[in-house]
Design a protein around this motif. Structure first.
Motif, PDB file in Angstrom:
ATOM      1  N   LEU A  49       0.971  -1.132   0.126  1.00  0.00           N
ATOM      2  CA  LEU A  49      -0.182   0.063   0.008  1.00  0.00           C
ATOM      3  C   LEU A  49       0.886   1.257  -0.125  1.00  0.00           C
ATOM      4  N   THR A  50       0.863   1.712  -1.171  1.00  0.00           N
ATOM      5  CA  THR A  50       1.701   3.039  -1.266  1.00  0.00           C
ATOM      6  C   THR A  50       1.154   4.204  -1.596  1.00  0.00           C
ATOM      7  N   TYR A  51      -0.038   4.115  -2.460  1.00  0.00           N
ATOM      8  CA  TYR A  51      -0.934   5.163  -2.868  1.00  0.00           C
ATOM      9  C   TYR A  51      -2.390   4.895  -2.535  1.00  0.00           C
ATOM     10  N   PRO A  52      -3.377   5.752  -2.565  1.00  0.00           N
ATOM     11  CA  PRO A  52      -4.684   5.743  -2.259  1.00  0.00           C
ATOM     12  C   PRO A  52      -5.309   4.530  -2.826  1.00  0.00           C
ATOM     13  N   ASP A  53      -4.993   4.289  -4.344  1.00  0.00           N
ATOM     14  CA  ASP A  53      -5.645   3.326  -5.337  1.00  0.00           C
ATOM     15  C   ASP A  53      -5.138   1.888  -5.093  1.00  0.00           C
ATOM     16  N   ASP A  54      -3.942   1.693  -4.183  1.00  0.00           N
ATOM     17  CA  ASP A  54      -3.616   0.151  -4.032  1.00  0.00           C
ATOM     18  C   ASP A  54      -4.564  -0.269  -2.687  1.00  0.00           C
ATOM     19  N   ALA A  55      -5.293   0.669  -2.159  1.00  0.00           N
ATOM     20  CA  ALA A  55      -5.980   0.095  -1.208  1.00  0.00           C
ATOM     21  C   ALA A  55      -7.474  -0.803  -1.968  1.00  0.00           C
ATOM     22  N   ILE A  56      -7.865  -0.181  -3.185  1.00  0.00           N
ATOM     23  CA  ILE A  56      -8.860  -1.010  -3.785  1.00  0.00           C
ATOM     24  C   ILE A  56      -8.218  -2.178  -4.296  1.00  0.00           C
ATOM     25  N   LEU A  57      -6.954  -2.378  -4.718  1.00  0.00           N
ATOM     26  CA  LEU A  57      -6.589  -3.656  -5.234  1.00  0.00           C
ATOM     27  C   LEU A  57      -6.280  -4.748  -4.055  1.00  0.00           C
ATOM     28  N   LEU A  58      -5.885  -4.109  -2.983  1.00  0.00           N
ATOM     29  CA  LEU A  58      -5.545  -4.904  -1.726  1.00  0.00           C
ATOM     30  C   LEU A  58      -7.000  -5.293  -1.098  1.00  0.00           C
ATOM     31  N   ALA A  59      -7.869  -4.739  -1.116  1.00  0.00           N
ATOM     32  CA  ALA A  59      -9.151  -5.252  -0.568  1.00  0.00           C
ATOM     33  C   ALA A  59      -9.677  -6.440  -1.384  1.00  0.00           C
ATOM     34  N   ALA A  60      -9.644  -6.250  -2.881  1.00  0.00           N
ATOM     35  CA  ALA A  60      -9.918  -7.250  -3.593  1.00  0.00           C
ATOM     36  C   ALA A  60      -9.334  -8.602  -3.551  1.00  0.00           C
ATOM     37  N   ILE A  61      -7.857  -8.387  -3.414  1.00  0.00           N
ATOM     38  CA  ILE A  61      -6.786  -9.559  -3.297  1.00  0.00           C
ATOM     39  C   ILE A  61      -7.174 -10.306  -1.940  1.00  0.00           C
ATOM     40  N   ILE A  62      -7.351  -9.389  -0.849  1.00  0.00           N
ATOM     41  CA  ILE A  62      -7.665 -10.166   0.236  1.00  0.00           C
ATOM     42  C   ILE A  62      -9.033 -10.668   0.580  1.00  0.00           C
ATOM     43  N   ASN A  63      -9.891  -9.963  -0.219  1.00  0.00           N
ATOM     44  CA  ASN A  63     -11.297 -10.777  -0.272  1.00  0.00           C
ATOM     45  C   ASN A  63     -11.133 -12.196  -1.110  1.00  0.00           C
ATOM     46  N   ALA A  64     -10.355 -12.353  -2.250  1.00  0.00           N
ATOM     47  CA  ALA A  64     -10.375 -13.380  -3.027  1.00  0.00           C
ATOM     48  C   ALA A  64      -9.724 -14.362  -2.351  1.00  0.00           C
ATOM     49  N   GLN A  65      -8.451 -13.983  -1.302  1.00  0.00           N
ATOM     50  CA  GLN A  65      -7.584 -14.930  -0.605  1.00  0.00           C
ATOM     51  C   GLN A  65      -8.613 -15.842   0.498  1.00  0.00           C
TER      52      GLN A  65
END
Length: 255
Positions: free
Chosen positions: A238-254
């Motif tokens: 998580l470096t930039y605000p947009d990264d939070a969207i990707l991380l949430a999707a990844i954690i949800n998929a995991q």
């Protein structure tokens, strides 16, 4: 060389995450009901090699001890730079009686989606190495070196690579050359090192006032081999605000 060493986990969480631009420290960003720091501790807790964790935090951190974690937690006070925080953590581990051949697992609080399999892989690789191993991914995209130029005056402003592409309304980055990515890797965490060797290279960094962006960089200054272990591309930071969207999707998929 001890190939069955004790393993000491450390998460560096003393920074403010200035590029993220939030009012709270980046490690306390909420994601799926927990802070990034809690997610990252939980990932380490999934390793069979890790049974406790050292958190290196800022001296004025009033949040960390209000949180619940998946592992028994110990604390150390961090410094102004990342390597100083790691050095503080190493001193705490040494003071607790660790052996030089033990392994130190250093993870970023801002990498909450590292797969458990990757953590096991990098620790097991480091057990077979005299210095250590890190997770990394081969660079897949075309890499461009840039320079800055004023469009109003068509003048070259600067020839060094830049981190921030938004300079001003009249100065923009331009492509200078394509960099061969064949041997390029993007470093991730965890990074795992022999405790005694990590102490030595951090002392070298201090003595020579060097700038490093990760602990493996310190070993590179002394030409000491650190093994690269191919990690998952899900392990984003998580470096930039947009990264939070990707991380949430990844954690949800995991999950």
């Amino acid at each position: 060389m001890n190939t069955t060493p004790n393993v000491h986990a450390m998460i560096v969480a003393a920074g403010r995450g200035s590029r993220f631009g939030a009012s709270v420290a980046k490690q306390y960003t909420m994601l799926q009901g927990q802070t990034l720091l809690q997610h990252s501790v939980a990932r380490l807790a999934g390793s069979a090699y890790i049974d406790k964790c050292l958190l290196v935090v800022a001296a004025d951190d009033s949040t960390v001890q209000t949180l619940n974690f998946s592992l028994p937690i110990h604390y150390a006070m961090g410094g102004a730079e990342r390597w100083q925080s790691v050095q503080a953590g190493v001193k705490a581990i040494v003071a607790a009686g660790a052996d030089d051949s033990d392994l130190v697992v250093i993870h970023d609080a801002a990498r909450p989606a590292v797969p458990n399999h990757d953590i096991e892989q990098v620790i097991e690789a480091a057990m077979l190495e005299p210095y250590g191993a890190i997770l990394a991914t081969p660079v897949a995209d075309t890499l461009k070196e840039s320079y800055l130029q004023s469009t109003a005056q068509s003048e070259l402003v600067e020839e060094t690579p830049i981190a921030n592409p938004t300079i001003s309304s009249s100065i923009h980055p331009y492509a200078k050359r394509t960099i061969n990515r064949r041997h390029m890797w993007q470093a991730q965490t965890p990074q795992v090192f022999r405790l005694g060797q990590l102490q030595k290279v951090l002392h070298y960094v201090t003595e020579h006032e060097l700038t490093i962006t990760d602990e493996a960089s310190a070993f590179e200054y002394l030409a000491l081999p650190i093994r690269l272990v191919t990690g998952s591309r899900q392990n984003i930071k998580l470096t930039y605000p947009d990264d939070a969207i990707l991380l949430a999707a990844i954690i949800n998929a995991q999950s």
